[in-house]
Design a protein around this motif. Structure first.
Motif, PDB file in Angstrom:
ATOM      1  N   ARG A 112       0.844  -1.218   0.000  1.00 38.41           N
ATOM      2  CA  ARG A 112       0.000   0.000   0.000  1.00 38.41           C
ATOM      3  C   ARG A 112       0.868   1.253   0.000  1.00 38.41           C
ATOM      4  N   TRP A 113       1.890   1.239   0.836  1.00 34.92           N
ATOM      5  CA  TRP A 113       2.782   2.413   0.908  1.00 34.92           C
ATOM      6  C   TRP A 113       3.540   2.599  -0.408  1.00 34.92           C
ATOM      7  N   LEU A 115       3.794  10.072   1.610  1.00 33.33           N
ATOM      8  CA  LEU A 115       4.247   9.991   2.998  1.00 33.33           C
ATOM      9  C   LEU A 115       5.468   9.083   3.114  1.00 33.33           C
ATOM     10  N   SER A 116       6.325   9.374   4.085  1.00 37.11           N
ATOM     11  CA  SER A 116       7.424   8.461   4.399  1.00 37.11           C
ATOM     12  C   SER A 116       6.841   7.190   5.007  1.00 37.11           C
ATOM     13  N   TRP A 117       7.635   6.111   5.014  1.00 35.99           N
ATOM     14  CA  TRP A 117       7.174   4.843   5.582  1.00 35.99           C
ATOM     15  C   TRP A 117       6.794   5.013   7.043  1.00 35.99           C
ATOM     16  N   ARG A 118       7.593   5.745   7.813  1.00 35.48           N
ATOM     17  CA  ARG A 118       7.326   5.923   9.241  1.00 35.48           C
ATOM     18  C   ARG A 118       6.007   6.658   9.457  1.00 35.48           C
ATOM     19  N   VAL A 142       0.097   6.785  10.570  1.00 35.36           N
ATOM     20  CA  VAL A 142      -1.248   7.175  10.137  1.00 35.36           C
ATOM     21  C   VAL A 142      -2.167   5.961  10.086  1.00 35.36           C
ATOM     22  N   GLU A 143      -1.695   4.844   9.509  1.00 32.77           N
ATOM     23  CA  GLU A 143      -2.535   3.652   9.422  1.00 32.77           C
ATOM     24  C   GLU A 143      -2.899   3.127  10.813  1.00 32.77           C
ATOM     25  N   THR A 144      -1.923   3.113  11.721  1.00 37.49           N
ATOM     26  CA  THR A 144      -2.192   2.661  13.083  1.00 37.49           C
ATOM     27  C   THR A 144      -3.219   3.567  13.758  1.00 37.49           C
ATOM     28  N   THR A 145      -3.050   4.875  13.557  1.00 38.64           N
ATOM     29  CA  THR A 145      -3.965   5.838  14.167  1.00 38.64           C
ATOM     30  C   THR A 145      -5.376   5.702  13.606  1.00 38.64           C
ATOM     31  N   LEU A 146      -5.496   5.561  12.281  1.00 41.10           N
ATOM     32  CA  LEU A 146      -6.811   5.409  11.666  1.00 41.10           C
ATOM     33  C   LEU A 146      -7.496   4.131  12.149  1.00 41.10           C
TER      34      LEU A 146
END
Length: 433
Positions: free
Chosen positions: A14-15, A210-213, A218-222
């Motif tokens: 995805r990234w 976006l950078s990988w970090r 963002v994915e974790t937060t969403l």
């Protein structure tokens, strides 16, 4: 149990497709002078983009880019955003290997720029969602919130010690809008800090490249936000209150209500958009007014100017830099042919500096007679639902802090957000006394 592919491989894919590849392409394009590439790259530096806005405008009504067109002309921005030939832009990877990889690696986690979010759907779905939400954001409904918003601003400022420096983003600009929107959506006081943290962490989700970090964060937060929202909706189903979300749960339009996914997408967007952009409005406004003491004095001397001052802040340093639209069918805009599938980037901040609409656009002027003509809330069917609420919160928030602390001064160390789409301050240290 989460598989190895779901946990590691799919996020990497995805990234790679959604961020690493576009970032590489745009950086190469920027080095070659492509306007789309340049604005994408330069927006993250915090630099003044006025020169680039003017350059884009000088290239005609629609300046050609590697992926389509971009514009900073006021009339063209409004025309594109109001034209049914253009739809909200989403990455399309086709039927080839990229498309197959994108489909395989897709996730069900809610995202603010993916369906069924209001930002990412078109009629008839958009019409139905918007009609259900609009009722709470009418001018009359917002005016009914004015007294409560004033109370919240006063309470937050009561908690500040005039003798001690404070980060105004952390102690005021963030807390005022998150408290207001939380009350609108029935979020308990004990959970508002969580919502504020989640919103701030998810803000880069609107950006490309976006950078990988940052992408993983963002994915974790969403995902966390998605789970929190499910729990909150379940709580309100069992014990509804006098708030928008409780009403949305039971609302029907032509006998049809929102599905669970639609409900979460709508509530999540209203919650996040309800404070993330207003944080920027307040922070940008405090910075501009302290940096232009004559304009601050004008608003203090003539309190009726505060409303116009908010629109001038929105014009001069808007919370949202740009928005994109995909051409759904061959058309012509301002005499320029646009082909189906081409991207048109409408630079809202650039349109707000169009000299054909705003006299001396580089000047910050709270008395500007047509400040309200800015396009910071967009135009057409996706015009910001919360525009009235944002203006009211901005007016109360700015007026009250400068009334309470007339000697407020910003300290060194202010940091702009590294985000590209959302434009504002991450930190705004100040001395109050």
């Amino acid at each position: 149990m989460t598989s190895l592919a779901d946990q590691h491989v799919k996020p990497a894919v995805r990234w790679g497709i959604g961020h690493a590849l576009p970032r590489t392409v745009l950086r190469v394009a920027a080095r070659r002078g492509d306007l789309q590439g340049r604005i994408t790259v330069e927006a993250t530096t915090g630099a003044d983009l006025t020169g680039l806005f003017d350059e884009i405008r000088s290239r005609g009504p629609l300046a050609a880019t590697q992926v389509g067109h971009t514009t900073t002309r006021h009339e063209v921005v409004k025309a594109v955003l109001s034209d049914d030939s253009f739809v909200t832009a989403r990455p399309r990877f086709g039927a080839g290997i990229l498309g197959k990889l994108a489909a395989w690696s897709d996730t069900d986690v809610m995202h603010p720029v993916r369906p069924p979010s209001l930002l990412a759907v078109e009629p008839p779905s958009h019409t139905r969602y918007r009609k259900l939400v609009t009722r709470v954001f009418t001018a009359r409904a917002v005016e009914q919130l004015r007294a409560r918003t004033q109370e919240i601003a006063d309470e937050l400022l009561d908690d500040l010690d005039p003798a001690r420096p404070a980060d105004l983003i952390e102690t005021y600009c963030g807390l005022l809008p998150v408290t207001v929107i939380s009350e609108i959506l029935g979020v308990p006081p004990r959970e508002r800090a969580t919502v504020l943290a989640l919103g701030a962490a998810a803000a880069p989700s609107l950006d490309l490249g976006l950078s990988w970090r940052v992408f993983r964060s963002v994915e974790t937060t969403l995902s966390t936000f998605d789970a929190w929202l499910s729990h909150h909706i379940d709580t309100l189903r069992r014990d509804p209150g006098d708030n928008l979300l409780s009403r949305l749960i039971t609302a029907r339009e032509d006998g049809e209500g929102l599905t669970e996914r639609e409900l979460k997408a709508t509530a999540g967007l209203v919650l996040a958009a309800g404070f993330e952009t207003t944080v920027n409005l307040l922070g940008n406004g405090i910075s501009l007014l302290t940096g232009h003491p004559s304009q601050l004095e004008a608003a203090r001397t003539r309190p009726e100017l505060w409303s116009n001052a908010v629109d001038e802040v929105l014009r001069f340093d808007p919370p949202v830099l740009l928005t994109g639209r995909m051409c759904a069918r061959d058309t012509t805009v301002a005499g320029v042919p646009v082909r189906r599938g081409q991207l048109v980037t409408t630079v809202l901040a650039g349109a707000n500096r169009d000299p054909s609409v705003f006299e001396n656009p580089a000047a910050f002027d709270v008395t500007r007679p047509n400040a309200r003509d800015h396009v910071s809330f967009g135009a057409g069917r996706h015009y910001c639902l919360g525009a009235q609420l944002a203006r009211m919160e901005g007016e109360i928030g700015l007026r009250t802090i400068f009334e309470r602390f007339p000697d407020l001064r910003l300290l060194p160390g202010a940091r702009r957000r590294p985000t590209r789409i959302l434009r504002g301050f991450e930190s705004l240290p100040a001395t109050l006394g």
